[in-house]
Design an enzyme around this catalytic site. Structure first.
Site, PDB file in Angstrom:
ATOM      1  N   GLU A 188       0.829  -1.204   0.000  1.00 48.81           N
ATOM      2  CA  GLU A 188       0.000   0.000   0.000  1.00 48.81           C
ATOM      3  C   GLU A 188       0.861   1.251   0.000  1.00 48.81           C
ATOM      4  O   GLU A 188       0.613   2.198  -0.766  1.00 48.81           O
ATOM      5  CB  GLU A 188      -0.920   0.006   1.225  1.00 48.81           C
ATOM      6  CG  GLU A 188      -1.891  -1.165   1.282  1.00 48.81           C
ATOM      7  CD  GLU A 188      -1.355  -2.330   2.089  1.00 48.81           C
ATOM      8  OE1 GLU A 188      -2.151  -2.971   2.787  1.00 48.81           O
ATOM      9  OE2 GLU A 188      -0.129  -2.607   2.011  1.00 48.81           O
ATOM     10  N   CYS A 197      -0.410   0.097   7.696  1.00 45.00           N
ATOM     11  CA  CYS A 197      -0.930   0.487   6.383  1.00 45.00           C
ATOM     12  C   CYS A 197      -2.325   1.093   6.468  1.00 45.00           C
ATOM     13  O   CYS A 197      -2.687   1.946   5.651  1.00 45.00           O
ATOM     14  CB  CYS A 197      -0.938  -0.717   5.447  1.00 45.00           C
ATOM     15  SG  CYS A 197       0.714  -1.258   4.980  1.00 45.00           S
ATOM     16  N   ALA A 205      14.359 -36.924  -4.375  1.00 44.95           N
ATOM     17  CA  ALA A 205      14.574 -37.466  -5.709  1.00 44.95           C
ATOM     18  C   ALA A 205      14.777 -38.965  -5.572  1.00 44.95           C
ATOM     19  O   ALA A 205      15.490 -39.424  -4.668  1.00 44.95           O
ATOM     20  CB  ALA A 205      15.795 -36.822  -6.371  1.00 44.95           C
ATOM     21  N   LEU A 261      23.534 -26.627  -0.364  1.00 48.32           N
ATOM     22  CA  LEU A 261      22.268 -26.165   0.219  1.00 48.32           C
ATOM     23  C   LEU A 261      22.050 -24.676  -0.030  1.00 48.32           C
ATOM     24  O   LEU A 261      21.674 -23.919   0.860  1.00 48.32           O
ATOM     25  CB  LEU A 261      22.222 -26.464   1.722  1.00 48.32           C
ATOM     26  CG  LEU A 261      22.367 -27.938   2.116  1.00 48.32           C
ATOM     27  CD1 LEU A 261      22.288 -28.080   3.630  1.00 48.32           C
ATOM     28  CD2 LEU A 261      21.325 -28.806   1.451  1.00 48.32           C
TER      29      LEU A 261
END
Length: 345
Positions: A55, A87, A156, A206
């Site tokens: 905003e 906001c 995987a 990682l």
């Protein structure tokens, strides 16, 4: 009731928010300002903690044109002072006369913005494209409502469910396209987790990497979280300076997530290995599964998941929400259904 123009503006606000890859620990939010004739004045979005909220970003772009405008926002304007002002008050001060938002803010520390706006005499409407907007921040919403991070388990495996050969080798089961696809998901989280056993075996980085396999800048890297009681030699790559790193010496998944929640971690990417994944699975702490299945068979080796099931009564189904091919591999995305056995901790 929202007008068709406001609904179209909400779709643009959602698109603006979606363009932000990761704003964690904050939500992704977009805002479109419309003039009294329904024409777009400005579009804003939130880029992450410490940056202007959507905003405020839109109001800055609009300047004096914001007076008398309608603000179309993907999330209820916040009502608290954090790193930035509330906001709701910012919209009031700017002279906005109507606010249309999608998802009600689930964070109890920030909620209440709609009430503040209405008390100031601003016409306010909630729930416009709420489901679409909520999809932007599934992990964030889960974290602020449950008090623990959302956990995505990625694995995987071969068609027969094995993630490593009998000799322990596991690189690479899937092809380069699948590995690049993983980087896109990693970039959306704020922590990547692996067990000490997996780190010792594979020496992974990682990190989030680009198309050239180079790590992204440090400030765009998720926290690397290593879980377990084994000692990792300092020369392993998780100790390099490409990303922040945290070691948690614990075998309790609940305790691990509590420590991460204290650091405002919202979304954990659980990547290795099968024993750590099994502990989280047994505890019922995996919220999403992303599996990459290679069209190949090993016949023997280490399974992708080491859990405590002993009979088919322990079977936990997964609601598959996406199934597609990535290169020569198959990618499955789903949500675990049902509760784990009561004696699991």
């Amino acid at each position: 009731m929202a007008t068709p123009i406001e609904t179209d503006a909400m779709r643009r606000a959602i698109d603006a928010a979606r363009a932000v890859i990761c704003a964690l620990p904050n939500p992704r939010v977009g805002c479109v300002l419309l003039d009294p004739d329904g024409k777009e004045i400005a579009t804003g979005f939130h880029r992450g903690a410490g940056t202007p909220h959507a905003e405020a970003d839109a109001l800055t772009r609009a300047g004096e044109r914001a007076a008398g405008a309608t603000a179309v926002v993907t999330l209820e304007p916040c009502n608290h002072t954090g790193r930035t002002p509330p906001c709701a008050q910012t919209l009031i001060a700017a002279g906005v006369t109507r606010v249309v938002f999608a998802q009600t803010d689930p964070d109890p520390t920030a909620a209440g913005g709609a009430e503040t706006l209405r008390a100031a005499g601003i016409d306010t409407e909630a729930g416009v494209l709420a489901e679409e907007a909520a999809e932007l921040n599934v992990a964030w919403t889960h974290a602020v409502t449950t008090g623990r991070p959302f956990v995505t388990w990625k694995y995987a495996a071969t068609l027969d469910g094995l993630s490593a050969a009998p000799d322990g080798s596991s690189k690479w089961i899937t092809g380069p396209e699948a590995r690049r696809d993983v980087q896109k998901f990693r970039a959306e989280v704020d922590a990547i987790m692996a067990g000490t056993g997996s780190v010792l075996a594979d020496d992974p980085r990682l990190t989030v990497r680009d198309e050239g396999d180079d790590p992204l800048p440090y400030e765009r890297q998720p926290l690397r979280v290593i879980v377990g009681e084994s000692t990792i030699p300092r020369y392993y790559r998780v100790f390099d300076q490409t990303a922040p790193m945290l070691i948690i010496q614990s075998r309790d998944p609940h305790a691990v997530l509590q420590k991460l929640a204290e650091r405002e971690i919202r979304h954990v990417w659980l990547e290795g290995g099968p024993r750590l994944a099994g502990a989280f699975w047994n505890a019922g702490l995996i919220d999403r599964v992303i599996g990459y299945i290679a069209p190949a068979l090993l016949g023997a080796g280490r399974p992708a998941l080491e859990a405590a099931a002993t009979t088919l009564a322990d079977l936990r189904p997964i609601d598959v929400t996406d199934l597609t091919t990535i290169g020569k591999d198959i990618r499955l995305i789903g949500t675990p259904l049902g509760a784990p056995r009561e004696d699991f901790d």
